[in-house]
Design an enzyme around this catalytic site. Sequence first.
Site, PDB file in Angstrom:
ATOM      1  CG  HIS A  80      37.586  37.308  44.514  1.00  0.00           C
ATOM      2  ND1 HIS A  80      38.696  37.747  43.839  1.00  0.00           N
ATOM      3  CD2 HIS A  80      37.972  37.195  45.808  1.00  0.00           C
ATOM      4  CE1 HIS A  80      39.706  37.885  44.693  1.00  0.00           C
ATOM      5  NE2 HIS A  80      39.293  37.557  45.900  1.00  0.00           N
ATOM      6  N   GLY A  81      34.200  38.704  42.281  1.00  0.00           N
ATOM      7  CA  GLY A  81      33.220  38.697  41.194  1.00  0.00           C
ATOM      8  C   GLY A  81      31.886  39.301  41.589  1.00  0.00           C
ATOM      9  CB  THR A 141      33.385  43.511  35.833  1.00  0.00           C
ATOM     10  OG1 THR A 141      34.364  42.452  35.850  1.00  0.00           O
ATOM     11  CG2 THR A 141      32.718  43.560  34.470  1.00  0.00           C
ATOM     12  CG  ASP A 188      42.242  41.402  42.933  1.00  0.00           C
ATOM     13  OD1 ASP A 188      41.922  40.480  43.697  1.00  0.00           O
ATOM     14  OD2 ASP A 188      41.552  41.747  41.944  1.00  0.00           O
ATOM     15  CG  HIS A 189      42.902  37.515  41.270  1.00  0.00           C
ATOM     16  ND1 HIS A 189      42.478  36.253  41.630  1.00  0.00           N
ATOM     17  CD2 HIS A 189      41.785  38.301  41.284  1.00  0.00           C
ATOM     18  CE1 HIS A 189      41.167  36.272  41.828  1.00  0.00           C
ATOM     19  NE2 HIS A 189      40.730  37.496  41.646  1.00  0.00           N
ATOM     20  CB  VAL A 219      33.558  46.136  42.947  1.00  0.00           C
ATOM     21  CG1 VAL A 219      32.674  46.532  41.766  1.00  0.00           C
ATOM     22  CG2 VAL A 219      32.697  45.757  44.140  1.00  0.00           C
ATOM     23  CB  SER A 239      44.623  42.471  39.169  1.00  0.00           C
ATOM     24  OG  SER A 239      44.801  43.122  37.927  1.00  0.00           O
TER      25      SER A 239
HETATM   26 CO    CO Z   1      38.827  38.163  41.848  1.00  0.00          CO
END
Ligand code: CO
Length: 307
Positions: free
Chosen positions: A208-209, A233, A82-83, A231, A50
């Site tokens: 996402h998430g 978290t 990512d992001h 993935v 990210s």
């Molecule tokens: Co995301």
Amino acid sequence: MPLVSTKDMLLDAQRKGYAIGAFNANNLEMAQGIVRAAELEEAPVIVQVSQGGAEHAGVEEMAAIVQVLAKKTRIPVALHLDHGVDFVYNLRCLRAGFTSLMYDGSQLSFDENARITREVVRAAHAVNVPVEAELGMVPRDPHSITPEELKKYMTTPEEAKRFVELTKVDALAVAVGSMHKMKVKQAVLDIERIKAIRQAVSVPLVLHGASGVPDEAVQAAIEAGISKINVHTQLAKSFTEKIREILTQDLNVVDIRKYLHQAREALMEEVRAKIRLFGASGHASGISPFDETMIEPEEYVKQEIVE
Ligand code: CO
Ligand code: CO
């Protein structure tokens, strides 16, 4: 083999009805654990960094790490931003050798998001790098959101269709009920919405998430048309929990290899389980190497002018 782009990977997954796992790495050990897991599963894999992760570990540093890991394995590995919330950050990663980008303009208005996404796509496509964008919003703080708000942020099929036509993105992250940073699996996905968006657009869809989504819902989402699943978290959780366990057991540990080794193993097991859940095991073959010269620059410029 050298890094591959996410384009072929996602199209292969879309055709065959499985999903590519996209796993966040913030350091060497995480990247190693992810690639090793994919190797053991014979699966194509996306290592993603990210913008925040790259600010921690370094854009060029993470690129170098993942490039070497890809070169040393026979399974296809892609390196994805990512992001990337800034236009210039996308360019920086493009130059550093990322083989896939994400411009995240989900905080902006539809028009602003489409306009900047289009600019990122123009730059990236000149060297055959695919771009993911986000439409609607996958919330970042699961605690401060009401079910009504969550619904309000969801992607609509009509907007998705218009957005893809305007921007020419290669993959679209959709807001369908999941949230970032969820430590418990309590998200409820709108499966019908995924089906409707899949009907409206041809590009691969991204969830996402996923850490907060129950396994059965993940499988239903893949069946409904999700081709890439992010993935983060859950990986961070298994990595950190292993370290915490070791450090609490033995307060005298100072050798960082002692706990990072085991944290990497724990993360690897987590990634393997996800790859299996996504149906990606055994799909490593059949994805061609990245060719940045595939689009002739001149031809590309001409195409752009005609538009
Ligand atoms: Co995301
Ligand atoms: Co399969």
